[in-house]
Scaffold this active site. Sequence first.
Site, mmCIF file in Angstrom:
data_model
loop_
_atom_site.group_PDB
_atom_site.id
_atom_site.type_symbol
_atom_site.label_atom_id
_atom_site.label_comp_id
_atom_site.label_asym_id
_atom_site.label_seq_id
_atom_site.Cartn_x
_atom_site.Cartn_y
_atom_site.Cartn_z
ATOM 1 N N CYS A 98 36.724 45.082 52.734
ATOM 2 C CA CYS A 98 36.505 43.872 51.939
ATOM 3 C C CYS A 98 37.381 43.843 50.686
ATOM 4 C CB CYS A 98 35.039 43.748 51.554
ATOM 5 S SG CYS A 98 33.950 43.505 52.970
ATOM 6 N N HIS A 99 37.370 44.928 49.908
ATOM 7 C CA HIS A 99 38.111 44.933 48.643
ATOM 8 C C HIS A 99 38.919 46.208 48.433
ATOM 9 C CE1 HIS A 99 34.730 42.081 48.096
ATOM 10 N NE2 HIS A 99 35.714 41.333 47.647
ATOM 11 N N GLY A 100 39.043 47.048 49.456
ATOM 12 C CA GLY A 100 39.954 48.185 49.400
ATOM 13 C C GLY A 100 39.430 49.453 48.759
#
Length: 196
Positions: free
Chosen positions: A160-162
């Site tokens: 999703c956001h690393g």
Amino acid sequence: MADATGAAAAEPKNIGETSETGEGGVRRRDFINIAAVSAAGVGGAAVLYPLISQMAPSADVLAESTTEVDVSAIEPGQAIKAVFRKQPLFVRRLTPKEIEEANAVPLSALRDPETLAERTKDGHLDMLVTMGVCTHLGCVPLGAAEGENKGEFGGYFCPCHGSSYDTAARIRKGPAPTNLVVPDYVFSSDTTITVG
């Protein structure tokens, strides 16, 4: 005349009536008070019991409060996914190399400093149990299934956001503020863990 007035004042007004301070009046009044308070207490309990008992967890919720996982088939370097309280649970058997890599990381390099020994049980340093929920916004990280992206630190990677986690599921890079959560669990046998 004074005698007649004094005698009249001492006599009760009605036949069978007792004075306010008489022993019979106090006992009767006390009994009525105790009976009224007792009736109110029983009535209050009768009203509150259904309200309180309906807040107790149902049988299906109690059944989900713990999860047993058989870890005997997990090979070193392999992980499985299970479900605990309707959320993913990751159980990974670490290889000696992964244990060595986790122990080599200085705590000062970690955003949420924890050793591998603090995240595992005594005598089971190779078995890592964590919730499979990223601590940033609740996505499910990759890395538990065969062939999934484990990120640059070899643990888990949140698509999703690393956020990247290392082999001990500690946050190393990305927006996640803390490590993957280690739930309460015990080894109920050498091959079974009970979570919850």
